[in-house]
Design a protein around this motif. Sequence first.
Motif, PDB file in Angstrom:
ATOM      1  N   GLN A 101       0.752  -1.009  -0.333  1.00 38.78           N
ATOM      2  CA  GLN A 101       0.201   0.039  -0.303  1.00 38.78           C
ATOM      3  C   GLN A 101       0.910   1.189   0.124  1.00 38.78           C
ATOM      4  O   GLN A 101       0.670   1.529  -0.750  1.00 38.78           O
ATOM      5  CB  GLN A 101      -1.080   0.060   0.846  1.00 38.78           C
ATOM      6  CG  GLN A 101      -1.789  -1.700   1.063  1.00 38.78           C
ATOM      7  CD  GLN A 101      -3.206  -0.830   2.207  1.00 38.78           C
ATOM      8  OE1 GLN A 101      -3.550  -2.260   2.403  1.00 38.78           O
ATOM      9  NE2 GLN A 101      -3.841  -0.236   2.539  1.00 38.78           N
ATOM     10  N   CYS A 102       0.964   1.514   0.940  1.00 37.07           N
ATOM     11  CA  CYS A 102       2.092   2.801   1.073  1.00 37.07           C
ATOM     12  C   CYS A 102       3.412   2.309   0.176  1.00 37.07           C
ATOM     13  O   CYS A 102       3.926   3.150  -0.475  1.00 37.07           O
ATOM     14  CB  CYS A 102       2.216   3.368   2.690  1.00 37.07           C
ATOM     15  SG  CYS A 102       3.895   2.349   3.428  1.00 37.07           S
ATOM     16  N   GLY A 103       3.898   0.950   1.237  1.00 35.69           N
ATOM     17  CA  GLY A 103       5.633   0.699  -0.418  1.00 35.69           C
ATOM     18  C   GLY A 103       6.548   0.459   1.028  1.00 35.69           C
ATOM     19  O   GLY A 103       7.202   0.493   0.418  1.00 35.69           O
ATOM     20  N   ILE A 104       6.293   1.513   1.599  1.00 37.39           N
ATOM     21  CA  ILE A 104       7.680   1.530   2.536  1.00 37.39           C
ATOM     22  C   ILE A 104       8.373   1.051   2.758  1.00 37.39           C
ATOM     23  O   ILE A 104       9.675   0.085   2.928  1.00 37.39           O
ATOM     24  CB  ILE A 104       7.711   2.945   3.493  1.00 37.39           C
ATOM     25  CG1 ILE A 104       8.946   3.596   3.563  1.00 37.39           C
ATOM     26  CG2 ILE A 104       7.113   2.322   4.567  1.00 37.39           C
ATOM     27  CD1 ILE A 104       9.235   4.707   3.447  1.00 37.39           C
TER      28      ILE A 104
END
Lengths: 157, 706, 326
Positions: A101-104
């Motif tokens: 989702q945010c990918g961090i």
Amino acid sequence: MAIKSHVQTTINGETVEFLCESRQSLLEVLRDELHLTGAKEGCNNGNCGACSVILDGRLVNSCLVLGVETEGKSVETIEGLAAPDKLHPIQDAFLENAALQCGICTPGFIMSTKALLDSNPNPTEHEIRYWLAGNLCRCTGYDKIVRAVQDAAKASA
Amino acid sequence: MESWGEASESRLIGKRITRLSGKDKVTGKAKYTFDINRPGMLYGRILRSEVPHATVMGIDMSQAEALPGVKAVIPLIESGKKLRYQGQEIAAVAAETDDIAKDALRLIQVHLEALPHVVTEADAMAEGAPQIRENWAGNQSEPSINKNRDVAAGFEEAAVEVEATYHTPVQTHVCLETHGHVAEWEDEQNLTVWASTQGVFGVRRDLAQYFGLPPNQVRVITEHMGGGFGSKFGPGSEGEAAAKLARITGKAVKLMLTRKDEHLVAGNRPSMTQHVRAGATRDGRLIAYDMRGYGTGGISSGAGFVGPYVYHVPNTRTERVNVAVNAGNQRAMRAPGHPQGAFAMDSLMDELAEKLGMNPLEFRRINDSSEVRQAQYTLGAQEIGWHRRNNVPGAGNGVKKRGMGVGSGQWGGGGGRGTEARVTINADGTVEAVTGTQDIGTGIRTAIAIIVAEEFGLAPTDITVKVGDSAPGLPSGGSGGSQTTASVAPVIKTAAAAAKQKLFEHIAPLLEAPVADLRVGTGIIYVASDRTKTITWQQAAGQLGMESISEGGHWAEELRKGVVAGTQFAEVEVDTQTGAVKLIKIVAVQDCGLAINRLTTESQINGGVIMGLGQALLEERFMDAQTGRMLNANLEDYKIPGTFEIPEIKSIVFDTHRKVTGIGEPPCIPTPGAIANAVYNAIGVRIRELPLTPDRILTALAEKKA
Amino acid sequence: MEKFSYVNATSLEQVTSLLSDSGWGEVMVIAGGTDLLGELKEYIETPKTLINLKTLPGMDSISADGSGLKIGALATVADIAMYPEIQNHYTVLAQAAGSVATPQIRNVGTLGGNLCQRPRCWYYRDETVDCLKKGGELCYAIEGLSKYHAILGGDPVYIVHPSDIAPALIALGASLKIVGPEGEKTMSVEEFFTLPATNPYRENVLEPNEIVVEVQVPHPKSNAKSFYLKAREKGAPDFALASVAGVFEMEGNTCQAASIVLGGVAPAPWRSTEAEAALTGKMITESVSMQAGEDAVKDAQPLNDNAYKVTLTRNLISRAAMMAAK
């Protein structure tokens, strides 16, 4: 004047040289000196896995490895995973399964997955959870990540 | 009247579409604020108070300024002012390397006069406690009282009563990317800031105001950001400091918070303690509810929480007080006020049901006026196998005991006006959709592409979506309150529809048909009454010649609607020897109106449930009364769920109407109540505080035995 | 972190000689660094020089024969957990090593580092708190938040020893070899650790100029079953709330001899002779195993927040004994 060491190492198959203070972690060197920002700083002390890279074939937290300790070793980061013209099967699997989702946390998870599948090409669900236990995600709830790893295993078979 | 059309008409909307921007994220190319490197960039760090309460007598920055590599040191507090919590800002430094900046912080001498502190509600509210907040005698706000009808009369009608105290601790957001900014001045009057924020335009507004600039001279960029959950609105003192340091030094400054800073100052979900007395009639209707509650939102903020919640009680009295402690202030955290209130209400409902000898699900049905949730109860109960539930809580002699519980939630959503967007069709067939919202991980970028692609008969990957940049001057609200999709989608849709209309007007003569007769198909435009008349999208766009079509949209209210309902059913297994609670399965039935992208919607539900699991089983801020410090300002002792904690999750997107509502927050609300009720069902002992860690389970089991 | 110079070790003599130049904390050795770098980042330790032990040849090997194991102090926790002979015959050790932290940390953390790691106590790990262990006046856990602290052997410092591997090694009767400027000496792993009553400032008997170089583990008896049970709040990474390393020599379901060592409940790995006595020569039943657990904790002195550890420890011992009886 800071005393710096000269370090020669291999990163994603290429010989790389850099100068760093002995107190700089590999994570800091990658991000601040070499501008390889794929590995992330999430906690800076080994609890979240966002900084995971593969060092001499072993998954490590780059925030807990000193830059000087990579002398003569080989480092694999997320930046080295994809081929010039296509993604690695693990990367494809994460995309197809909506495992981010945010990918961090994603680069860290992908490196952990690579380390897992390199040594265990056909892991059970329990093994996937066990070998990815060092990576934290606050967004996805992990379920889709586990499925992505299962699909990546199938694709690489 | 705008409409999303029927599901059968949708080619893309409501389907499972792969996330755009995913490729950049899986390759490590995506640049988050933390990753931004600018030429000549300096590293900023903030010196923070190590004490909970003190008066600043002096700040000596000279040694820090003299350290080679340090380019600026600025105070962030004046002498004579008070530090009121561990972590409060004292000074900021900009230096050539991050290590030099950290070294410089340690050279700043701060002279303090210690003041007495209180860091727990109990200590703050105790007789004789030092007063730490002006005008708040006893460190408490004036009570806020609400009444409905007549609670005393209500209790007279009650056949059963429950009196209980429920408690949840302070929780922190734990965004994996900490707060931070990279600030760079083009000249004295023009500032660019890369921000890890949920609200690009909010940061622009606040920084413009701070520096006395017209807003369009501040550019804020958030291409990717690593989680917000409510904590990342506005630049904060760290954003102001970064911009100030950048101005003084004439260089870009990157100032990110450390993980410890995050826990201390970047917001939290306030604590809640509710003393409740509630009654129900013999036939199972809630009749009276009297609650006195308090919580702490830190030194100067409040502690809101819902109660009563979801289920209807005609006679109520509630009295709420905020308690001040020497700790960092709260910030909205995913469904502010709801999960903790839901935990209390759902526990209360089960306790009342037990006194009535009723199945807790039946008791809820009697008191829940939401038709949607009634249907969700049926679906969820079936999925989890509610009929398998223990009839006698704690029954059985096994070491590992299983139980089931249910919890419910509701949320608003529905978006708001204020978003502007532009959809552009270029003569080469490319399409651009631009708006000033930010994709904080929700997938709004993809949703925008889906909507435009649906409108034009294209694929989502044909649409270039630009978000997260204030430069185009197309504002949008912050991504919070589960508002993003409902605020943005209607504007994007109407912009795309307007652009399509313009394109139709342009090519109608070519197709020799009236505009009203034109339709899009997959990659083509055709005449409805004569399907032999068709051109490709490329050809149609090519007709524009030297021009392009660019249209804005409007917030068509009929395309969105507020209010969503959700319910969750949890099955747990409690190891009565070790106190470990394992979540075996959870069924989350969540309505969110029209789900633009089913795949990302499911992701949100999964993620919300796991955040609820963290609240129920693991997360708690520990404050030390002796030192006034947070003991677990890290990710070792502040524990969030990991791969071992995940249950079997069945996330059901419950279709109701076809208007966009919102999904970010609702899925984390019912979880703690469902889990707490499941634990009770498993072990027959009610624990009324979270998290349900082994120490609490074992202590409760020991007390039961005694 | 503060600045430090970084020196690669060339020989044990060089290492002990460098360490002899100063007292604790000025010159420190670094192996995996997963604990030490954490301390440096929090300024708990601020050495001027780090000596990298990883360049010492041959200290990372694991070898096994019929009489036992020899594990170099630089062997990683991962290597120990995955070593087939250890998984098959020294189960408690494989399980303990496999339960440590995360894959990333196990890949780098070493045996020596795991044994010598400092406490996780949140007062100890806070630079601004001048606790007794760090030379101050007061153990803050006594009046403070003591949920993760000791219930046995605490007085006057109530940390718990965080190692999982140490209890397993002690239960197996392991010994270790220490090298100093005078030469080498061997002692049991049990003797290696100290309680705060003896020395509140350190957790083991190492002098500032000594390092652990090797651990030897005798082969368990052929009728021995061993387990490591670790109670945690979350799956991983997490330190033990309480743990039991048990080695049981069984004849059917009669216990001929037991070695029971507790982790997470005392400042040193805690050998429970009381539990061992309660099981030796007995047929293991539910009540016998519970009695062993009760005996183990009968002298427990919980603090404000950790009474649950008494129950937990008792239950874990009972569980381990019952597993041995299966």
